[in-house]
Design an enzyme around this catalytic site. Structure first.
Site, PDB file in Angstrom:
ATOM      1  N   HIS A  90       0.813  -1.216   0.000  1.00 49.46           N
ATOM      2  CA  HIS A  90       0.000   0.000   0.000  1.00 49.46           C
ATOM      3  C   HIS A  90       0.847   1.267   0.000  1.00 49.46           C
ATOM      4  CE1 HIS A  90       0.367  -0.088   4.538  1.00 49.46           C
ATOM      5  NE2 HIS A  90       0.435   1.222   4.329  1.00 49.46           N
ATOM      6  N   ASP A 121       0.109  -7.569   1.457  1.00 51.28           N
ATOM      7  CA  ASP A 121       0.533  -6.182   1.632  1.00 51.28           C
ATOM      8  C   ASP A 121       2.055  -6.047   1.731  1.00 51.28           C
ATOM      9  OD1 ASP A 121       0.450  -3.476   1.740  1.00 51.28           O
ATOM     10  OD2 ASP A 121      -0.546  -3.328   3.682  1.00 51.28           O
ATOM     11  N   SER A 203       4.526   2.868   7.731  1.00 52.66           N
ATOM     12  CA  SER A 203       4.305   1.661   6.940  1.00 52.66           C
ATOM     13  C   SER A 203       5.539   1.269   6.153  1.00 52.66           C
ATOM     14  CB  SER A 203       3.155   1.868   5.952  1.00 52.66           C
ATOM     15  OG  SER A 203       1.918   1.739   6.579  1.00 52.66           O
TER      16      SER A 203
END
Length: 354
Positions: A90, A121, A203
């Site tokens: 992402h 992911d 992230s």
């Protein structure tokens, strides 16, 4: 930022990437001094702990990078000396080209996408010129223990090279991300829950143990709807390093994920709504040759359970399948177009890497 329901806590999850200019500063306050009676103990215990933190940060931070695309800003970990960098899918989104900057400060590197694996992911990108990059050391996440001290390193809110500390709060969590333009809607199995602060921009960075090894990839942070969607302090989730290493190695070796180790039915679906409530997963398409096709599941069917566990949404179906193994049989509850209910035995397939 995106939201999703955590199966194990009454909270909402945020995918921890951010826009390039999402920095907002809060006024700081002067901390209250320790009572004089506590000062000697604090002075005696602090230096060794501080020394450990300083040593680990000095070792690990040069392997953490900032990744910037036209849409978001996130983090990554230098995987090898060839210039491969591991991050979240992402973070890169649909971008094929991006910019990489070392958390310790350096000139920017141009990079390209090697491959994304949306189902887990994870993604691998590669810089054009790997000179100056320091590969990280990866640890064995199967040996983690609840209570271990960990540091989360990344670029929250664009603040390059930031470090937060906490502990491993729990192991083996299953969490499902939102599915929207900012997220692939992945279900993460075996997730590490940590109290180390994970904010937008973290992230794809590193969850580091006190030996300086990467033991997880910070990916999600929880929010509390009772607080108006504000952050739920001390609840973040990371992908285990063993999972991340396996996926990265496959992408680098084969150009794609050849074995996700994840069970799948092989359907495309959407959450069915009845009287304003989720009522199951409406099958929109059945992939040719898939487990579902072989078992006789058809478009128009509504999947309501797997092995007796209700699957009233796409997220709960993904979570149910994440606990099962490819090649094993599962009992899938289905409502047919004519309204009849049946149970179908399905030999599960493998979640594709593309």
């Amino acid at each position: 930022m995106s939201k999703a329901v955590v199966a194990i806590v009454a909270a909402t999850l945020l995918v921890a990437c951010s826009g390039p200019s999402a920095i907002h500063a809060a006024r700081s306050t002067t901390p209250t001094a320790w009572p004089s009676s506590q000062t000697p103990d604090a002075q005696e215990s602090a230096p060794p702990l501080e020394a450990s933190y300083e040593r680990v940060i000095k070792q690990a931070l040069p392997s953490i990078v900032q990744i910037t695309t036209d849409e978001v800003l996130g983090s990554g970990i230098v995987y090898d000396s060839a210039g491969h960098i591991l991050t979240n899918a992402h973070v890169v989104g649909g971008a094929k080209q991006m910019t990489v900057t070392l958390a310790t400060g350096s000139k920017s590197h141009s990079a390209r996408l090697v491959k994304s694996f949306g189902g887990g992911d994870l993604a691998v990108i590669k810089v054009d010129d790997p000179k100056g990059l320091t590969p990280a050391r990866f640890g064995d996440s199967s040996k983690l223990q609840v209570g271990q001290v960990v540091l989360a390193m990344g670029n929250p809110l664009g603040l390059s090279g930031s470090v937060t500390q906490g502990i491993i709060s729990a192991l083996g969590r299953t969490v499902t991300e939102p599915q929207d333009p900012d997220s692939p809607g992945a279900t993460i199995t075996g997730a590490i829950q940590t109290s180390a602060a994970i904010n937008p921009g973290n992230s794809g960075g590193g969850l580091i143990d006190l030996s300086g090894q990467v033991i997880g990839i910070p990916t999600l942070a929880a929010t509390d709807q009772d607080l108006g969607g504000g952050a739920a302090p001390g609840i973040g989730f990371a992908i285990p390093s063993n999972t991340a290493k396996d996926i990265a190695a496959q992408i680098i070796r084969n150009g794609k994920v050849t074995n996700s180790h994840r069970a799948a039915l092989g359907i495309r679906g959407t959450t069915a709504i009845e009287d304003g409530q989720a009522a199951g997963v409406a099958v929109v398409k059945v992939d040719k040759g898939s487990a579902a096709a072989k078992a006789g599941i058809k478009p128009g069917d509504v999947i309501i359970s797997v092995n007796g566990r209700e699957t009233l949404t796409m997220a709960t179906l993904a979570e149910a399948l994440s606990t099962l193994q490819p090649g094993k049989q599962a009992k899938v509850g289905v409502v047919r177009l004519n309204g009849s209910t049946t149970t179908i035995t399905v030999t599960l397939g493998v979640l594709p890497g593309d």
